[in-house]
Design a protein around this motif. Sequence first.
Motif, short mmCIF file in Angstrom:
data_model
loop_
_atom_site.label_atom_id
_atom_site.label_comp_id
_atom_site.label_asym_id
_atom_site.label_seq_id
_atom_site.Cartn_x
_atom_site.Cartn_y
_atom_site.Cartn_z
N GLU A 285 0.71 -1.18 -0.07
CA GLU A 285 0.04 -0.03 0.14
C GLU A 285 0.85 1.36 -0.08
OE1 GLU A 285 -3.12 2.08 2.79
OE2 GLU A 285 -3.26 -0.18 2.78
N ARG A 286 2.03 1.09 0.79
CA ARG A 286 2.91 2.38 0.84
C ARG A 286 3.40 2.48 -0.67
NH1 ARG A 286 7.75 3.32 5.05
NH2 ARG A 286 8.56 5.21 4.25
N VAL A 287 3.73 1.54 -1.27
CA VAL A 287 4.64 1.64 -2.53
C VAL A 287 3.53 2.38 -3.52
CG1 VAL A 287 5.54 0.62 -4.32
CG2 VAL A 287 6.10 -0.02 -1.95
N LEU A 288 2.25 1.67 -3.65
CA LEU A 288 1.20 2.24 -4.50
C LEU A 288 0.87 3.67 -3.99
CD1 LEU A 288 -1.20 -0.70 -4.41
CD2 LEU A 288 0.30 -0.08 -6.10
N LEU A 289 0.87 4.17 -2.93
CA LEU A 289 0.59 5.49 -2.75
C LEU A 289 1.63 6.42 -3.10
CD1 LEU A 289 -0.88 5.50 1.06
CD2 LEU A 289 -2.22 5.99 -1.16
N ALA A 290 3.00 5.94 -3.15
CA ALA A 290 4.20 6.54 -3.33
C ALA A 290 4.12 6.80 -5.11
CB ALA A 290 5.50 5.96 -2.85
N ARG B 262 -7.76 1.81 9.25
CA ARG B 262 -7.09 0.51 9.63
C ARG B 262 -6.72 0.49 11.23
NH1 ARG B 262 -2.50 1.36 7.63
NH2 ARG B 262 -3.15 0.68 5.41
N VAL B 263 -6.35 1.65 11.79
CA VAL B 263 -6.19 1.96 13.25
C VAL B 263 -7.53 1.62 13.84
CG1 VAL B 263 -5.78 3.49 15.27
CG2 VAL B 263 -4.17 3.37 13.08
N GLY B 264 -8.72 2.24 13.36
CA GLY B 264 -10.01 1.86 13.94
C GLY B 264 -10.37 0.44 14.03
N TYR C 68 -0.15 15.02 -5.17
CA TYR C 68 0.24 14.54 -3.92
C TYR C 68 -0.69 14.98 -2.81
CZ TYR C 68 4.76 13.51 -6.41
OH TYR C 68 5.84 12.86 -7.26
N GLU C 69 -1.00 16.10 -2.73
CA GLU C 69 -1.98 16.18 -1.37
C GLU C 69 -3.11 15.38 -1.41
OE1 GLU C 69 -3.20 18.01 1.91
OE2 GLU C 69 -1.26 18.23 0.78
N GLN C 70 -3.81 15.02 -2.71
CA GLN C 70 -4.79 14.05 -2.73
C GLN C 70 -4.27 12.67 -2.10
OE1 GLN C 70 -8.26 15.11 -3.05
NE2 GLN C 70 -8.37 13.17 -2.23
N LEU D 149 -3.74 9.11 4.73
CA LEU D 149 -4.10 9.23 6.04
C LEU D 149 -5.49 8.54 6.30
CD1 LEU D 149 -3.44 10.96 8.50
CD2 LEU D 149 -4.59 12.71 7.54
N ARG D 150 -6.55 8.57 5.47
CA ARG D 150 -7.74 8.10 5.94
C ARG D 150 -7.73 6.70 6.01
NH1 ARG D 150 -10.02 12.45 2.19
NH2 ARG D 150 -9.78 11.13 0.49
N ARG D 151 -6.73 5.88 5.22
CA ARG D 151 -6.71 4.62 5.17
C ARG D 151 -6.09 4.24 6.42
NH1 ARG D 151 -7.62 1.45 0.67
NH2 ARG D 151 -6.38 -0.06 1.49
#
Length: 401
Positions: A33-38, A376-378, A362-364, A370-372
Amino acid sequence: MTNPSANQAPGARPNTAAGPGKAAAPAKKWDKERVLLAVAGPVIALVVALVLTGVVLIASGKNPVEPFQLMSEQIGYSDQQVLIINQAGVYYLAALAVAVGFRMNLFNIGVDGQYRLAAAVTAIVGFHLALPSVLQIPVLIVVAMLTGAIWAGIAGLLKVTRGVSEVVATIMLNSIATSLIVWLCLTDNFGVPVGNNQTTGVMDKAGWFPGIGMGAAGEIYGFVFVAVAAGVVYWLVLNRTRFGFDLRASGASESAAAASGVSAKRMALTAMLISGAVAGLAGLPILLGDTHTYSQSFPSGLGFTGITIALLGRNNPAGIAVSALLIAFLDKASSVLDYNGYEKEIATIMQGLIVIAVVVAYEQVRLWGLRRQQRRVGLELAAAAAAVPSSDEPQKEAAAR
């Protein structure tokens, strides 16, 4: 019953991290997921830039697809490949200089003045100095880096001592650098007339940086490999040294860095000095590998292009390399548009749209991530709460007995 510590070496602690009756926790998996977001940020920016450029072409009554087809065909020509690689090497160094500042939350807009002044001073030294090549080339590289560092250090000193914004300071220093270059090189001070052009004179051949001949396609600048080495050093310093950690920590939070004993002012000044030193290298591929002199025709504007490339590459050396190749391709391949009824400024429009799209994309993407992460934390907290027995369950069990 088997002793759980029977198979362990004498004196070793038993492995209780996984808890009784549970297998050891697996190693941390690759964070897809981190790679995809990057990757999502630059991909979205490029797609948006392409679409908007097509809209501009349609609005002007032109074919929105043919210009991109014409430009993509240029990749197959070896001479264009050499031009793109050479230009990408120059852009890469300029973008690295910008990226160093970005890591410290510093916006070094003065890369353009720093590399031009460094190239001019290096050309003057190279014309008046004659050493063996093994000494001449290192001396010229050091001169370029020192000139760029000193010029950027002025803005750094103004920021840490007087609180002057580095944006304002570097913009003003760009203008001063232009006037200083004219005074040094294009007048009788150090200027040497060559035909109708005023230059610094052709440098001693001992300072010419050897390249790789590609036959009729031209020659690849040897300094391109220096640019690659600079990218490796950049990554190692930022990610594998204490200094790199302090630099990134200071850029993320000055108060947190100060609490850990790191001087944010010292790191800001150091970052500006390093940024200027790298900027000083940006003009050397052209100076040492091609022109061998500084004149009015020496390329300008590389520093501003470096900002685009650093943003698109997200300050990552690999991302910057890909971005440098893309922008170099747009620059060199756009020349074919003039011969087919299209304006080559289409590539310039696309570069500008990339900058705008990068900021928005990048902001989007950051908000999506952040929402994901919050979701996940929730879910993890909810699962943990469900696994913990309620406070009245022990009483109910006692009553049942």
